[in-house]
Design a protein around this motif. Structure first.
Motif, PDB file in Angstrom:
ATOM      1  N   MET A   1       0.843  -1.193   0.000  1.00 43.15           N
ATOM      2  CA  MET A   1       0.000   0.000   0.000  1.00 43.15           C
ATOM      3  C   MET A   1       0.881   1.248   0.000  1.00 43.15           C
ATOM      4  O   MET A   1       1.869   1.307  -0.695  1.00 43.15           O
ATOM      5  N   ARG A   2       0.549   2.242   0.850  1.00 46.11           N
ATOM      6  CA  ARG A   2       1.334   3.468   0.854  1.00 46.11           C
ATOM      7  C   ARG A   2       2.765   3.193   1.306  1.00 46.11           C
ATOM      8  O   ARG A   2       3.025   2.302   2.092  1.00 46.11           O
ATOM      9  N   VAL A   3       3.665   4.029   0.810  1.00 43.41           N
ATOM     10  CA  VAL A   3       5.090   3.872   1.068  1.00 43.41           C
ATOM     11  C   VAL A   3       5.572   5.105   1.819  1.00 43.41           C
ATOM     12  O   VAL A   3       5.178   6.238   1.505  1.00 43.41           O
ATOM     13  N   GLU A   4       6.424   4.922   2.791  1.00 50.12           N
ATOM     14  CA  GLU A   4       6.964   6.051   3.537  1.00 50.12           C
ATOM     15  C   GLU A   4       7.930   6.853   2.663  1.00 50.12           C
ATOM     16  O   GLU A   4       8.855   6.304   2.069  1.00 50.12           O
ATOM     17  N   HIS A   5       7.707   8.174   2.596  1.00 47.98           N
ATOM     18  CA  HIS A   5       8.553   9.056   1.797  1.00 47.98           C
ATOM     19  C   HIS A   5       9.770   9.511   2.606  1.00 47.98           C
ATOM     20  O   HIS A   5       9.694   9.695   3.818  1.00 47.98           O
ATOM     21  N   ILE A   6      10.867   9.724   1.882  1.00 46.85           N
ATOM     22  CA  ILE A   6      11.994  10.447   2.445  1.00 46.85           C
ATOM     23  C   ILE A   6      12.349  11.574   1.484  1.00 46.85           C
ATOM     24  O   ILE A   6      11.976  11.552   0.318  1.00 46.85           O
ATOM     25  N   GLY A   7      13.055  12.565   1.976  1.00 43.60           N
ATOM     26  CA  GLY A   7      13.513  13.654   1.124  1.00 43.60           C
ATOM     27  C   GLY A   7      14.746  13.261   0.318  1.00 43.60           C
ATOM     28  O   GLY A   7      15.443  12.290   0.638  1.00 43.60           O
ATOM     29  N   TRP A   8      15.012  14.029  -0.715  1.00 43.42           N
ATOM     30  CA  TRP A   8      16.160  13.759  -1.591  1.00 43.42           C
ATOM     31  C   TRP A   8      17.459  13.676  -0.801  1.00 43.42           C
ATOM     32  O   TRP A   8      18.265  12.766  -1.020  1.00 43.42           O
ATOM     33  N   ASN A   9      17.658  14.588   0.121  1.00 45.73           N
ATOM     34  CA  ASN A   9      18.910  14.611   0.872  1.00 45.73           C
ATOM     35  C   ASN A   9      19.036  13.471   1.869  1.00 45.73           C
ATOM     36  O   ASN A   9      20.115  13.259   2.434  1.00 45.73           O
ATOM     37  N   GLN A  10      17.951  12.737   2.089  1.00 43.98           N
ATOM     38  CA  GLN A  10      18.004  11.570   2.962  1.00 43.98           C
ATOM     39  C   GLN A  10      18.396  10.304   2.220  1.00 43.98           C
ATOM     40  O   GLN A  10      18.643   9.267   2.858  1.00 43.98           O
ATOM     41  N   LEU A  11      18.432  10.362   0.904  1.00 47.22           N
ATOM     42  CA  LEU A  11      18.925   9.219   0.133  1.00 47.22           C
ATOM     43  C   LEU A  11      20.381   8.950   0.494  1.00 47.22           C
ATOM     44  O   LEU A  11      21.140   9.889   0.780  1.00 47.22           O
ATOM     45  N   PRO A  12      20.806   7.691   0.453  1.00 55.26           N
ATOM     46  CA  PRO A  12      22.231   7.417   0.653  1.00 55.26           C
ATOM     47  C   PRO A  12      23.081   8.190  -0.349  1.00 55.26           C
ATOM     48  O   PRO A  12      22.676   8.406  -1.501  1.00 55.26           O
ATOM     49  N   ALA A  13      24.249   8.604   0.074  1.00 54.71           N
ATOM     50  CA  ALA A  13      25.130   9.395  -0.791  1.00 54.71           C
ATOM     51  C   ALA A  13      25.446   8.658  -2.086  1.00 54.71           C
ATOM     52  O   ALA A  13      25.542   9.278  -3.154  1.00 54.71           O
ATOM     53  N   GLN A  14      25.592   7.327  -2.009  1.00 59.48           N
ATOM     54  CA  GLN A  14      25.911   6.565  -3.231  1.00 59.48           C
ATOM     55  C   GLN A  14      24.772   6.649  -4.240  1.00 59.48           C
ATOM     56  O   GLN A  14      25.013   6.683  -5.461  1.00 59.48           O
ATOM     57  N   ALA A  15      23.537   6.652  -3.747  1.00 62.67           N
ATOM     58  CA  ALA A  15      22.390   6.724  -4.648  1.00 62.67           C
ATOM     59  C   ALA A  15      22.338   8.095  -5.330  1.00 62.67           C
ATOM     60  O   ALA A  15      22.134   8.193  -6.545  1.00 62.67           O
ATOM     61  N   ARG A  16      22.546   9.161  -4.550  1.00 65.71           N
ATOM     62  CA  ARG A  16      22.521  10.500  -5.147  1.00 65.71           C
ATOM     63  C   ARG A  16      23.683  10.675  -6.128  1.00 65.71           C
ATOM     64  O   ARG A  16      23.533  11.295  -7.183  1.00 65.71           O
ATOM     65  N   ALA A  17      24.826  10.088  -5.810  1.00 65.77           N
ATOM     66  CA  ALA A  17      25.977  10.187  -6.714  1.00 65.77           C
ATOM     67  C   ALA A  17      25.698   9.475  -8.031  1.00 65.77           C
ATOM     68  O   ALA A  17      26.106   9.947  -9.107  1.00 65.77           O
ATOM     69  N   ALA A  18      25.001   8.343  -7.971  1.00 62.78           N
ATOM     70  CA  ALA A  18      24.680   7.613  -9.200  1.00 62.78           C
ATOM     71  C   ALA A  18      23.750   8.430 -10.090  1.00 62.78           C
ATOM     72  O   ALA A  18      23.895   8.445 -11.323  1.00 62.78           O
ATOM     73  N   VAL A  19      22.806   9.139  -9.472  1.00 63.41           N
ATOM     74  CA  VAL A  19      21.924  10.011 -10.246  1.00 63.41           C
ATOM     75  C   VAL A  19      22.726  11.164 -10.841  1.00 63.41           C
ATOM     76  O   VAL A  19      22.570  11.509 -12.031  1.00 63.41           O
ATOM     77  N   GLU A  20      23.577  11.764 -10.050  1.00 65.15           N
ATOM     78  CA  GLU A  20      24.368  12.896 -10.533  1.00 65.15           C
ATOM     79  C   GLU A  20      25.299  12.478 -11.669  1.00 65.15           C
ATOM     80  O   GLU A  20      25.589  13.266 -12.573  1.00 65.15           O
TER      81      GLU A  20
END
Length: 266
Positions: A1-20
């Motif tokens: 059902m519903r999923v708990e949201h987190i903010g962009w800056n709460q993503l692991p650094a590796q995940a944000r780096a992969a997007v960047e």
């Protein structure tokens, strides 16, 4: 059902780096708050004016397979579905990057709203579109557990279905977009219009009679066997009633709207 949201800056650094790594440009961001199926949902604004919508879930999440299904079907979707640009897996997260669009946050489904005809136009086209052969679930897979087994032929067909025509999934701008194809399926072409009727009751606060008039402007629904629509509407209502029994909170308006729509067809 519903999923708990987190903010962009709460993503692991590796995940944000992969997007960047994929974006390769500085960006501004805006958190999206309307989705219920993503752990993160963020719109990135690039210096050249382009936008990328990023959604994702932890790879171990029970709904992570929905992202794989959405990525698999995307190349076969109509041009009113935002295109998948890339996908990455890093830092324990799977993330999909879609073309961002300029539009309203969601469609106005109220009886006097000016978005009803643009949405109906999309659903008319979608109702005639054959499903691609990419292993989609069937309508019977989705609703069969809540139906009499004799109803299976009524919910069998070969059209592409979105199956979640909520107001939050229609984005209205210079054109009408239909987003979030994680539950794409194969079945009779009238199903999305029938589900739209339920959403007109829920999201637009329409009466079932008003919703039925609008949903029936999609010829596939106007010509559908009433017993098939009745079976689908009842199955959808039962599924939401089951979620309530499981203890999911905050869904009482959804349960009530689904039951009103089912009783209208009963």
């Amino acid at each position: 059902m519903r999923v708990e949201h987190i903010g962009w800056n709460q993503l692991p650094a590796q995940a944000r780096a992969a997007v960047e790594d994929r974006v390769r440009a500085p960006y501004e961001k805006a958190e999206m708050t309307t989705g219920e199926s993503s752990g993160v949902a963020t719109l990135l604004f690039l210096p050249d004016g382009a936008k990328i919508f990023v959604k994702g879930l932890p790879v171990e999440h029970e709904r992570a397979a929905e992202l794989e299904k959405e990525a698999k079907v995307n190349p076969y979707l109509p041009d009113y579905a935002p295109k998948l640009l890339w996908q990455v897996e890093a830092g324990g997260w799977r993330l999909l990057g879609f073309e961002g669009v300029t539009a309203t946050p969601w469609a106005d489904f109220t009886p006097t709203g000016n978005h009803l005809e643009p949405v109906a136009t999309v659903l008319r086209e979608l109702s005639t579109r054959p499903a691609p052969d990419v292993g989609l679930m069937t309508a019977w897979d989705r609703w069969g557990p809540y139906c009499d087994p004799a109803a299976e032929p009524l919910l069998t067909g070969q059209c592409l279905l979105h199956t979640d025509p909520a107001a939050t999934n229609f984005l209205i701008g210079d054109r009408t977009w239909l987003a979030d194809w994680a539950w794409a399926a194969r079945g009779p072409g009238w199903i999305d219009a029938a589900l739209w009727g339920f959403r007109l009751v829920l999201d637009g606060r329409q009466t079932p009679e008003q919703a039925g008039q609008w949903a029936s402007t999609v010829p596939a629904l106007a010509d559908a066997p009433r017993e098939g629509v009745r079976a689908l509407a009842e199955a959808e209502a039962r599924s939401w009633e089951d979620w309530r029994q499981y203890g999911v909170t905050g869904i009482e308006p959804t349960v009530e709207a689904a039951r009103l729509w089912a009783d209208f067809w009963g």
